[in-house]
Design a protein around this motif. Structure first.
Motif, PDB file in Angstrom:
ATOM      1  N   ALA A   1     -55.401  28.570  51.824  1.00 60.21           N
ATOM      2  CA  ALA A   1     -54.687  28.232  53.062  1.00 60.21           C
ATOM      3  C   ALA A   1     -55.621  28.286  54.265  1.00 60.21           C
ATOM      4  CB  ALA A   1     -53.511  29.181  53.263  1.00 60.21           C
ATOM      5  N   THR A   2     -56.483  29.291  54.302  1.00 59.75           N
ATOM      6  CA  THR A   2     -57.407  29.434  55.423  1.00 59.75           C
ATOM      7  C   THR A   2     -58.384  28.269  55.492  1.00 59.75           C
ATOM      8  OG1 THR A   2     -57.237  31.838  55.325  1.00 59.75           O
ATOM      9  CG2 THR A   2     -59.143  30.944  56.474  1.00 59.75           C
ATOM     10  N   GLN A   3     -58.952  27.874  54.359  1.00 59.57           N
ATOM     11  CA  GLN A   3     -59.904  26.761  54.390  1.00 59.57           C
ATOM     12  C   GLN A   3     -59.194  25.465  54.746  1.00 59.57           C
ATOM     13  OE1 GLN A   3     -60.639  23.891  52.396  1.00 59.57           O
ATOM     14  NE2 GLN A   3     -58.834  24.160  51.138  1.00 59.57           N
ATOM     15  N   TRP A   4     -57.944  25.293  54.314  1.00 61.26           N
ATOM     16  CA  TRP A   4     -57.198  24.082  54.642  1.00 61.26           C
ATOM     17  C   TRP A   4     -56.890  24.030  56.135  1.00 61.26           C
ATOM     18  CZ3 TRP A   4     -52.435  22.902  56.716  1.00 61.26           C
ATOM     19  CH2 TRP A   4     -52.040  21.570  56.592  1.00 61.26           C
ATOM     20  N   ILE A   5     -56.439  25.155  56.706  1.00 63.58           N
ATOM     21  CA  ILE A   5     -56.125  25.213  58.138  1.00 63.58           C
ATOM     22  C   ILE A   5     -57.387  24.975  58.967  1.00 63.58           C
ATOM     23  CG2 ILE A   5     -55.400  26.760  60.014  1.00 63.58           C
ATOM     24  CD1 ILE A   5     -53.506  28.090  57.882  1.00 63.58           C
TER      25      ILE A   5
ATOM     26  N   GLY B   1     -69.812  25.124  62.975  1.00 59.20           N
ATOM     27  CA  GLY B   1     -70.357  26.351  63.547  1.00 59.20           C
ATOM     28  C   GLY B   1     -69.347  27.475  63.693  1.00 59.20           C
ATOM     29  N   ALA B   2     -68.071  27.192  63.492  1.00 58.44           N
ATOM     30  CA  ALA B   2     -67.046  28.242  63.565  1.00 58.44           C
ATOM     31  C   ALA B   2     -67.324  29.294  62.500  1.00 58.44           C
ATOM     32  CB  ALA B   2     -65.648  27.650  63.367  1.00 58.44           C
ATOM     33  N   LEU B   3     -66.890  30.511  62.775  1.00 55.41           N
ATOM     34  CA  LEU B   3     -67.093  31.628  61.850  1.00 55.41           C
ATOM     35  C   LEU B   3     -65.752  32.121  61.329  1.00 55.41           C
ATOM     36  CD1 LEU B   3     -69.721  33.601  63.947  1.00 55.41           C
ATOM     37  CD2 LEU B   3     -70.157  31.960  62.100  1.00 55.41           C
ATOM     38  N   GLY B   4     -65.756  32.657  60.123  1.00 57.22           N
ATOM     39  CA  GLY B   4     -64.559  33.211  59.519  1.00 57.22           C
ATOM     40  C   GLY B   4     -64.885  34.448  58.714  1.00 57.22           C
ATOM     41  N   VAL B   5     -63.865  35.237  58.441  1.00 56.77           N
ATOM     42  CA  VAL B   5     -64.013  36.469  57.672  1.00 56.77           C
ATOM     43  C   VAL B   5     -62.909  36.531  56.629  1.00 56.77           C
ATOM     44  CG1 VAL B   5     -63.979  38.988  57.776  1.00 56.77           C
ATOM     45  CG2 VAL B   5     -64.990  37.697  59.645  1.00 56.77           C
ATOM     46  N   ILE B   6     -63.266  36.995  55.446  1.00 56.98           N
ATOM     47  CA  ILE B   6     -62.294  37.235  54.380  1.00 56.98           C
ATOM     48  C   ILE B   6     -62.387  38.693  53.979  1.00 56.98           C
ATOM     49  CG2 ILE B   6     -61.743  36.803  51.945  1.00 56.98           C
ATOM     50  CD1 ILE B   6     -62.809  33.952  52.356  1.00 56.98           C
ATOM     51  N   LEU B   7     -61.256  39.350  53.882  1.00 56.88           N
ATOM     52  CA  LEU B   7     -61.147  40.677  53.279  1.00 56.88           C
ATOM     53  C   LEU B   7     -60.103  40.541  52.192  1.00 56.88           C
ATOM     54  CD1 LEU B   7     -61.346  43.764  52.945  1.00 56.88           C
ATOM     55  CD2 LEU B   7     -59.685  43.965  54.814  1.00 56.88           C
ATOM     56  N   GLY B   8     -60.510  40.742  50.961  1.00 55.56           N
ATOM     57  CA  GLY B   8     -59.590  40.687  49.834  1.00 55.56           C
ATOM     58  C   GLY B   8     -59.691  41.988  49.067  1.00 55.56           C
TER      59      GLY B   8
ATOM     60  N   GLN C   1     -50.343  40.239  53.052  1.00 53.30           N
ATOM     61  CA  GLN C   1     -51.375  39.217  53.205  1.00 53.30           C
ATOM     62  C   GLN C   1     -51.335  38.739  54.649  1.00 53.30           C
ATOM     63  OE1 GLN C   1     -51.789  35.705  50.452  1.00 53.30           O
ATOM     64  NE2 GLN C   1     -50.833  34.742  52.211  1.00 53.30           N
ATOM     65  N   ARG C   2     -52.499  38.603  55.256  1.00 56.53           N
ATOM     66  CA  ARG C   2     -52.581  38.136  56.633  1.00 56.53           C
ATOM     67  C   ARG C   2     -53.571  36.993  56.733  1.00 56.53           C
ATOM     68  NH1 ARG C   2     -52.905  43.864  59.866  1.00 56.53           N
ATOM     69  NH2 ARG C   2     -50.933  44.624  59.085  1.00 56.53           N
ATOM     70  N   ILE C   3     -53.186  35.992  57.476  1.00 57.48           N
ATOM     71  CA  ILE C   3     -54.090  34.907  57.833  1.00 57.48           C
ATOM     72  C   ILE C   3     -54.072  34.857  59.352  1.00 57.48           C
ATOM     73  CG2 ILE C   3     -54.538  32.429  57.742  1.00 57.48           C
ATOM     74  CD1 ILE C   3     -53.137  32.409  55.012  1.00 57.48           C
ATOM     75  N   HIS C   4     -55.247  35.011  59.941  1.00 56.74           N
ATOM     76  CA  HIS C   4     -55.376  35.072  61.392  1.00 56.74           C
ATOM     77  C   HIS C   4     -56.394  34.015  61.806  1.00 56.74           C
ATOM     78  CE1 HIS C   4     -55.282  37.890  65.053  1.00 56.74           C
ATOM     79  NE2 HIS C   4     -55.880  36.785  65.431  1.00 56.74           N
TER      80      HIS C   4
ATOM     81  N   ALA D   1     -52.996  31.827  65.944  1.00 53.85           N
ATOM     82  CA  ALA D   1     -51.860  31.795  65.029  1.00 53.85           C
ATOM     83  C   ALA D   1     -52.117  32.860  63.967  1.00 53.85           C
ATOM     84  CB  ALA D   1     -51.703  30.424  64.382  1.00 53.85           C
ATOM     85  N   GLU D   2     -51.097  33.642  63.666  1.00 50.37           N
ATOM     86  CA  GLU D   2     -51.238  34.706  62.669  1.00 50.37           C
ATOM     87  C   GLU D   2     -50.000  34.743  61.790  1.00 50.37           C
ATOM     88  OE1 GLU D   2     -52.392  39.429  62.352  1.00 50.37           O
ATOM     89  OE2 GLU D   2     -51.904  38.601  64.297  1.00 50.37           O
ATOM     90  N   VAL D   3     -50.242  34.796  60.478  1.00 51.26           N
ATOM     91  CA  VAL D   3     -49.172  34.834  59.482  1.00 51.26           C
ATOM     92  C   VAL D   3     -49.299  36.140  58.703  1.00 51.26           C
ATOM     93  CG1 VAL D   3     -48.227  33.723  57.424  1.00 51.26           C
ATOM     94  CG2 VAL D   3     -49.192  32.324  59.265  1.00 51.26           C
ATOM     95  N   HIS D   4     -48.180  36.855  58.543  1.00 51.12           N
ATOM     96  CA  HIS D   4     -48.113  38.031  57.664  1.00 51.12           C
ATOM     97  C   HIS D   4     -47.209  37.629  56.511  1.00 51.12           C
ATOM     98  CE1 HIS D   4     -49.046  41.152  61.044  1.00 51.12           C
ATOM     99  NE2 HIS D   4     -49.926  40.178  60.986  1.00 51.12           N
ATOM    100  N   GLU D   5     -47.772  37.623  55.308  1.00 55.20           N
ATOM    101  CA  GLU D   5     -47.085  37.088  54.127  1.00 55.20           C
ATOM    102  C   GLU D   5     -46.640  35.668  54.463  1.00 55.20           C
ATOM    103  OE1 GLU D   5     -46.844  38.150  50.915  1.00 55.20           O
ATOM    104  OE2 GLU D   5     -48.066  39.849  51.450  1.00 55.20           O
ATOM    105  N   GLU D   6     -45.342  35.435  54.639  1.00 59.17           N
ATOM    106  CA  GLU D   6     -44.850  34.089  54.938  1.00 59.17           C
ATOM    107  C   GLU D   6     -44.207  34.002  56.319  1.00 59.17           C
ATOM    108  OE1 GLU D   6     -42.399  32.918  51.664  1.00 59.17           O
ATOM    109  OE2 GLU D   6     -44.000  33.219  50.221  1.00 59.17           O
ATOM    110  N   THR D   7     -44.456  34.982  57.172  1.00 55.93           N
ATOM    111  CA  THR D   7     -43.861  35.001  58.502  1.00 55.93           C
ATOM    112  C   THR D   7     -44.926  34.765  59.567  1.00 55.93           C
ATOM    113  OG1 THR D   7     -42.167  36.563  57.754  1.00 55.93           O
ATOM    114  CG2 THR D   7     -42.515  36.382  60.123  1.00 55.93           C
ATOM    115  N   LEU D   8     -44.702  33.774  60.409  1.00 53.01           N
ATOM    116  CA  LEU D   8     -45.586  33.485  61.522  1.00 53.01           C
ATOM    117  C   LEU D   8     -45.279  34.483  62.636  1.00 53.01           C
ATOM    118  CD1 LEU D   8     -47.719  31.531  62.716  1.00 53.01           C
ATOM    119  CD2 LEU D   8     -45.809  30.130  63.519  1.00 53.01           C
TER     120      LEU D   8
END
Length: 185
Positions: free
Chosen positions: A19-23, A64-71, A81-84, A92-99
């Motif tokens: 999801a992160t790479q797609w966004i 040039g944008a930067l990203g971080v993954i913690l799994g 699960q969080r996507i920030h 935009a930040e999602v916790h599990e399936e809630t924006l």
């Protein structure tokens, strides 16, 4: 390693990585071009499970944008699960399936409506209990794939698209083994 079937990255984190790479790609960042990763066993007995239960990676995107993954599955008591996704013009930040955050410097008329579509998030997840992973999303993905075959069309997620997140995971593993940044293959 031959029998564990994968660790925190490929089992629990793969969908968030996808999801992160797609966004990021949809936001104009392009593909991930470089990864520097670390993996470890921090919460499980290595005599019982040989794969990582903790992984961290820094990523550089084509623009040039930067990203971080913690799994990880090693945090007590676990977390959703969080996507920030954040940048100079919004977050935009999602916790599990809630924006939970959807805020932009230049607001659009329908911005207030977007979070309402993502408030049906279910409680739980597999943060501290890998057996709590539901099958509902997998069932939907398989049904969509079969429907695409029946209709003679390309599925919503084809092999090329799915391969992008796998390439990121493989690059994290390779970087952790080699101790250097690597490009996803």
């Amino acid at each position: 390693l031959a029998m564990d079937g994968g660790g925190a990255l490929i089992n629990q984190s793969i969908h968030a990585i996808d999801a992160t790479q797609w966004i990021a790609s949809a936001a104009g960042c392009g593909d991930v071009v470089e990864v520097f990763g670390f993996t470890s066993q921090r919460g499980h007995d290595p005599a019982i499970i040989e794969v990582e239960d903790t992984a961290v990676a820094a990523m550089r995107y084509a623009n040039g944008a930067l990203g971080v993954i913690l799994g990880c599955t090693s945090m007590y008591p676990g977390t959703f699960q969080r996507i920030h996704i954040a940048g100079r013009d919004g977050t935009a930040e999602v916790h599990e399936e809630t924006l939970v955050t959807f805020k932009f410097r230049d607001e659009q008329p329908d911005d207030a409506e977007v979070p309402k579509r993502f408030q049906a998030g279910k409680a739980g997840g597999a943060a501290s209990d890998p057996m709590a992973i539901g099958h509902e999303n997998h069932t939907g993905n398989i049904a969509e794939f079969l429907k695409a075959i029946d209709e003679g069309r390309t599925p919503m997620v084809d092999g090329r698209e799915a391969r992008k997140s796998l390439a990121i995971v493989e690059a994290i593993y390779r970087s952790a083994r080699e101790g250097r940044p690597v490009a996803p293959a």
